[in-house]
Design a protein around this motif. Structure first.
Motif, PDB file in Angstrom:
ATOM      1  N   LYS A   1       0.866  -1.188   0.000  1.00 35.04           N
ATOM      2  CA  LYS A   1       0.000   0.000   0.000  1.00 35.04           C
ATOM      3  C   LYS A   1       0.894   1.227   0.000  1.00 35.04           C
ATOM      4  N   ALA A   2       0.666   2.107  -0.941  1.00 36.43           N
ATOM      5  CA  ALA A   2       1.438   3.341  -1.047  1.00 36.43           C
ATOM      6  C   ALA A   2       0.587   4.530  -0.620  1.00 36.43           C
ATOM      7  N   GLY A   3       1.259   5.624  -0.325  1.00 37.51           N
ATOM      8  CA  GLY A   3       0.575   6.863   0.018  1.00 37.51           C
ATOM      9  C   GLY A   3       1.422   8.043  -0.410  1.00 37.51           C
ATOM     10  N   TRP A   4       0.776   9.062  -0.940  1.00 37.15           N
ATOM     11  CA  TRP A   4       1.530  10.216  -1.423  1.00 37.15           C
ATOM     12  C   TRP A   4       0.705  11.479  -1.241  1.00 37.15           C
ATOM     13  N   PHE A   5       1.387  12.556  -0.869  1.00 36.46           N
ATOM     14  CA  PHE A   5       0.766  13.871  -0.730  1.00 36.46           C
ATOM     15  C   PHE A   5       1.891  14.867  -0.505  1.00 36.46           C
ATOM     16  N   ALA A   6       1.738  16.079  -1.063  1.00 35.43           N
ATOM     17  CA  ALA A   6       2.767  17.106  -0.934  1.00 35.43           C
ATOM     18  C   ALA A   6       4.120  16.512  -1.336  1.00 35.43           C
ATOM     19  N   ASP A   7       5.129  16.564  -0.453  1.00 37.50           N
ATOM     20  CA  ASP A   7       6.441  16.041  -0.815  1.00 37.50           C
ATOM     21  C   ASP A   7       6.680  14.634  -0.271  1.00 37.50           C
ATOM     22  N   ALA A   8       5.653  13.985   0.243  1.00 34.34           N
ATOM     23  CA  ALA A   8       5.817  12.660   0.852  1.00 34.34           C
ATOM     24  C   ALA A   8       5.503  11.550  -0.153  1.00 34.34           C
ATOM     25  N   ARG A   9       6.298  10.489  -0.099  1.00 31.48           N
ATOM     26  CA  ARG A   9       6.081   9.302  -0.921  1.00 31.48           C
ATOM     27  C   ARG A   9       6.320   8.082  -0.030  1.00 31.48           C
ATOM     28  N   HIS A  10       5.241   7.397   0.335  1.00 30.59           N
ATOM     29  CA  HIS A  10       5.317   6.303   1.306  1.00 30.59           C
ATOM     30  C   HIS A  10       4.927   4.978   0.661  1.00 30.59           C
ATOM     31  N   GLU A  11       5.402   3.893   1.264  1.00 32.34           N
ATOM     32  CA  GLU A  11       4.941   2.555   0.877  1.00 32.34           C
ATOM     33  C   GLU A  11       5.230   1.590   2.015  1.00 32.34           C
ATOM     34  N   ALA A  12       4.308   0.670   2.232  1.00 36.99           N
ATOM     35  CA  ALA A  12       4.465  -0.329   3.288  1.00 36.99           C
ATOM     36  C   ALA A  12       3.831  -1.633   2.828  1.00 36.99           C
ATOM     37  N   GLY A  13       4.413  -2.741   3.265  1.00 39.90           N
ATOM     38  CA  GLY A  13       3.829  -4.012   2.870  1.00 39.90           C
ATOM     39  C   GLY A  13       4.659  -5.207   3.290  1.00 39.90           C
ATOM     40  N   LEU A  14       4.410  -6.318   2.609  1.00 38.59           N
ATOM     41  CA  LEU A  14       5.009  -7.609   2.950  1.00 38.59           C
ATOM     42  C   LEU A  14       5.474  -8.316   1.693  1.00 38.59           C
ATOM     43  N   VAL A  15       6.587  -9.027   1.823  1.00 35.06           N
ATOM     44  CA  VAL A  15       7.062  -9.928   0.774  1.00 35.06           C
ATOM     45  C   VAL A  15       6.817 -11.358   1.258  1.00 35.06           C
ATOM     46  N   PHE A  16       6.158 -12.158   0.433  1.00 33.67           N
ATOM     47  CA  PHE A  16       5.858 -13.549   0.761  1.00 33.67           C
ATOM     48  C   PHE A  16       6.796 -14.481  -0.002  1.00 33.67           C
ATOM     49  N   ASP A  17       7.057 -15.644   0.566  1.00 36.86           N
ATOM     50  CA  ASP A  17       7.806 -16.643  -0.187  1.00 36.86           C
ATOM     51  C   ASP A  17       6.862 -17.321  -1.179  1.00 36.86           C
ATOM     52  N   PRO A  18       7.376 -18.158  -2.095  1.00 36.09           N
ATOM     53  CA  PRO A  18       6.492 -18.778  -3.097  1.00 36.09           C
ATOM     54  C   PRO A  18       5.375 -19.620  -2.496  1.00 36.09           C
ATOM     55  N   ALA A  19       5.569 -20.116  -1.281  1.00 37.08           N
ATOM     56  CA  ALA A  19       4.528 -20.913  -0.630  1.00 37.08           C
ATOM     57  C   ALA A  19       3.462 -20.048   0.028  1.00 37.08           C
ATOM     58  N   GLY A  20       3.697 -18.741   0.126  1.00 35.54           N
ATOM     59  CA  GLY A  20       2.701 -17.844   0.686  1.00 35.54           C
ATOM     60  C   GLY A  20       2.930 -17.439   2.124  1.00 35.54           C
TER      61      GLY A  20
END
Length: 339
Positions: A258-277
């Motif tokens: 999930k990303a977020g942006w406004f004014a001079d901010a550029r954000h992103e947060a999340g998860l990386v899964f292995d191939p098995a999930g």
């Protein structure tokens, strides 16, 4: 997508970078066991690789970073920290906080107070003109959609009107109370005069990281709501300009973001899964103060930095396994041609 830059500056939120910590030193990739003997050492080595990649790309982009990164520690429940830089600084999270909004709404679903198939009214007065999403493109109001539809739009195409639709069923004060009760007192929306509307508010890199960890551990929401939320964040139409940009479709399906942006901010947060999930890397990358503040496209320095980090993150955790949480596979992406 948030309150104004002037108000943010006046409050002093996220404008002064405190001393950060990057945990671990760069080391060559190692084929170490991911469970049992050697798992901790493998996790530390992989965390060092993640830290080195982060440090390189954030220095190229410049500006201020508020970051928490961790990798799975084999069979242990506590992830191995990789980076903690300004991780407890309260910043305006912008659309990354749409995960928190969805969490509060789904909590009410879990308690039987709402249902995903109940309908919410989309009136011309509630539509946010311009901005991000699809509701403002309809041009035909009033209409109605299910709450599930509104949440899907909120989490995939980051629809701004969907925020207001969520506010109809979960007012700001109640939303904040739910988040506090779940252990996230700094992840809060900002109420306005209308109790059903709010700015997306604040969080810290650490709290957003911990919220994502609670989600995949199954302690944040019911199993059904957890699956629903993760399916939106892993959908092919979720944000693709940052971490997921330079990836195959199969690799993108391993990323919940999930990303977020406004004014001079550029954000992103999340998860990386292995191939098995199973989740093997958790990232929260809040950034502001970079050049080109009026550029909301893929060539913004902070977005380019995240695009470079994404494939490196996958490579760093390749072969790592996490047996402490349930694995969640996604269905293979199969485009259709109508009919």
């Amino acid at each position: 997508m948030g309150s104004t830059l002037n108000r943010r500056t006046a409050l002093g939120i996220g404008t002064v970078a405190t001393a950060g910590v990057v945990l671990g030193a760069a080391t060559p990739a190692m084929a170490a066991p991911s469970t049992g003997e050697g798992a901790s050492e493998s996790s530390r080595n992989r965390a060092s690789q993640v830290a080195a990649l982060y440090r390189r790309e954030k220095e190229r982009a410049g500006g201020n970073w508020y970051t928490y990164l961790s990798v799975a520690s084999g069979s242990g429940p506590t992830p191995q920290p990789a980076v903690g830089e300004n991780a407890d600084t309260v910043v305006e999270a912008y659309s990354v906080n749409k995960i928190a909004v969805a969490t509060a709404v789904l909590d009410k679903v879990d308690r039987g107070l709402l249902t995903l198939d109940q309908r919410v009214e989309v009136t011309s007065a509630i539509v946010v003109p311009g901005g991000d999403g699809i509701f403002s493109l309809d041009g035909a109001y009033p209409s109605s959609v299910t709450l599930g539809h509104a949440l899907a739009a909120l989490l995939t195409v980051s629809d701004d009107t969907a925020v207001r639709l969520c506010g109809l069923v979960c007012p700001a004060a109640e939303l904040n109370q739910i988040l506090v009760a779940k252990g996230f007192p700094k992840t809060q929306v900002e109420p306005v005069a209308n109790p059903n509307r709010f700015f997306l508010g604040t969080s810290t890199a650490r709290e957003t990281h911990d919220l994502l960890q609670a989600l995949v551990r199954g302690t944040l929401l019911s199993a059904t709501s957890t699956t629903f939320l993760l399916n939106q964040l892993r959908a092919p139409i979720a944000f693709n300009d940052g971490i997921r940009r330079t990836m195959s479709s199969a690799e993108r399906a391993r990323i919940a973001t999930k990303a977020g942006w406004f004014a001079d901010a550029r954000h992103e947060a999340g998860l990386v899964f292995d191939p098995a999930g199973a989740p093997v890397l958790t990232y929260v990358l809040f950034a502001d103060g970079q050049a080109d503040a009026d550029n909301f496209g893929a060539t913004h320095p902070a977005v380019q930095a995240r695009a470079a980090m994404g494939p490196g993150f996958i490579e760093a955790v390749d072969g790592l396994r996490n047996t402490s949480v349930p694995a969640r596979r996604t269905s293979p992406y199969r485009p259709t041609n109508g009919g």
